[in-house]
Design an enzyme around this catalytic site. Structure first.
Site, PDB file in Angstrom:
ATOM      1  N   SER A 160       0.864  -1.291   0.213  1.00 52.21           N
ATOM      2  CA  SER A 160      -0.039  -0.081  -0.098  1.00 52.21           C
ATOM      3  C   SER A 160       1.122   1.239   0.061  1.00 52.21           C
ATOM      4  O   SER A 160       1.848   1.591  -1.100  1.00 52.21           O
ATOM      5  CB  SER A 160      -1.125  -0.164   1.322  1.00 52.21           C
ATOM      6  N   LYS A 189     -22.584  17.769   6.209  1.00 56.09           N
ATOM      7  CA  LYS A 189     -21.816  17.988   7.551  1.00 56.09           C
ATOM      8  C   LYS A 189     -21.540  17.092   8.388  1.00 56.09           C
ATOM      9  O   LYS A 189     -22.578  16.285   8.979  1.00 56.09           O
ATOM     10  CB  LYS A 189     -22.347  19.248   8.237  1.00 56.09           C
TER      11      LYS A 189
END
Length: 316
Positions: free
Chosen positions: A120, A172
């Site tokens: 990764s 949000k």
């Protein structure tokens, strides 16, 4: 001898013992500073090959970035070997380290040395080198991006706790651990992942000189051994220290140059703490040294925020 004289002598003995310890510690501090100036700094000023180890979870590591910047600007460093043993970490942390290594490669040869594991973000960093050398059984690959967040609502329901919120817009502070993500929130997160994934794929395609379509076939999170990665052209060569120095020799970096570690050193206060513990013990203050725990002051703590490029062993 009356009790007052005995008490005075005891106080005097304690004062003498205290200042004796202070004097020894000051001498030790001066000796460490002198050693660092005379040997450590001067060693790094001789022509050499710098060696840096990147291990564990990768984060936005300012200390490592400062070290890499010094290596870039140090004329005595003729090449850099980056040994990587990492399952990955934050995508942003890998990006910053990648760019710092590429800045070094613009001035001097850089070899990526894949040890046990460079997956990764660990592989992302490895691609920054001019060449990648890995062991036959090294683990690498796992090209991809992941975003995880906890969901604690079922637990809160069981204990009778609820979380109320008022926010300016539906997206949000999403995703939230206090309620399942809406389809809009999932789409937002997915868009971030897709964009970062595309950036990662393009980076590998560019650095490995591979068609993007070929990289996409490899970038499904699969991990590879060193032997497999060589066939896939994700690395350049199998080997270790001997092969690394042989490659650097092709870049006019003499095999006779010493290799010096530029790894993170314990700071002087911690070195002093360890030495102080031993000195206190020798002077008969072992109980004090143990009670102060001078060599284990700060526990390690790791918090990964944001998008993550990490191969998680044993993760379902």
């Amino acid at each position: 001898m009356d009790s007052s004289m005995i008490a005075d002598r005891r106080r005097l003995r304690r004062k003498v013992g205290f200042w004796r310890v202070v004097a020894v510690l000051l001498v030790l501090a001066l000796a460490l500073a002198f050693y660092g100036f005379l040997f450590a700094d001067n060693a790094n000023r001789r022509p050499h090959v710098a060696h840096v180890t990147i291990s564990g979870l990768i984060t936005d590591d300012s200390e490592l970035l400062e070290r890499l910047a010094k290596i870039k600007d140090e004329d005595a460093v003729k090449a850099l070997v980056v040994s990587i043993s990492s399952p990955g970490g934050t995508t942003y942390g890998g990006e910053r380290i990648f760019k710092a290594i590429r800045a070094i490669a613009a001035k001097k040869p850089v070899v990526s040395d894949v040890r046990t594991l460079a997956a990764s973000a660990g592989y992302m960093i490895a691609t920054a080198g001019d060449t990648i050398i890995a062991g036959d059984s090294s683990i690498t690959g796992s090209i991809g991006v992941i975003f995880q967040y906890p969901q604690v609502k079922p637990l809160l329901d069981k204990i009778g706790v609820s979380m109320e919120e008022i926010k300016s817009s539906p997206l949000k502070a999403e995703p939230s651990p206090f309620h399942p993500a809406s389809e809009e929130a999932k789409a937002m997160i997915n868009n971030m992942i897709v964009d970062s994934y595309a950036w990662f794929v393009d980076l590998v395609a560019d650095r490995r000189k591979l068609p993007r379509e070929d990289v996409l076939k490899l970038a499904d999170g699969t991990i590879f051994t060193g032997r497999q990665a060589l066939k896939m052209k994700l690395i350049d060569q199998l080997g270790g220290d001997e092969e690394i120095r042989a490659y650097l020799a092709t870049k006019n970096v003499s095999k006779d140059l010493p290799e010096i570690d530029w790894n993170k050193k314990s700071s002087t206060p911690f070195l002093l703490a360890g030495a102080a513990s031993q000195i206190l013990t020798l002077l008969g203050y072992g109980d004090l040294a143990r009670s102060q725990d001078l060599t284990g002051i700060l526990p390690q703590k790791l918090l990964l925020d944001g998008l993550v490029s990490v191969w998680q062993v044993g993760h379902d």
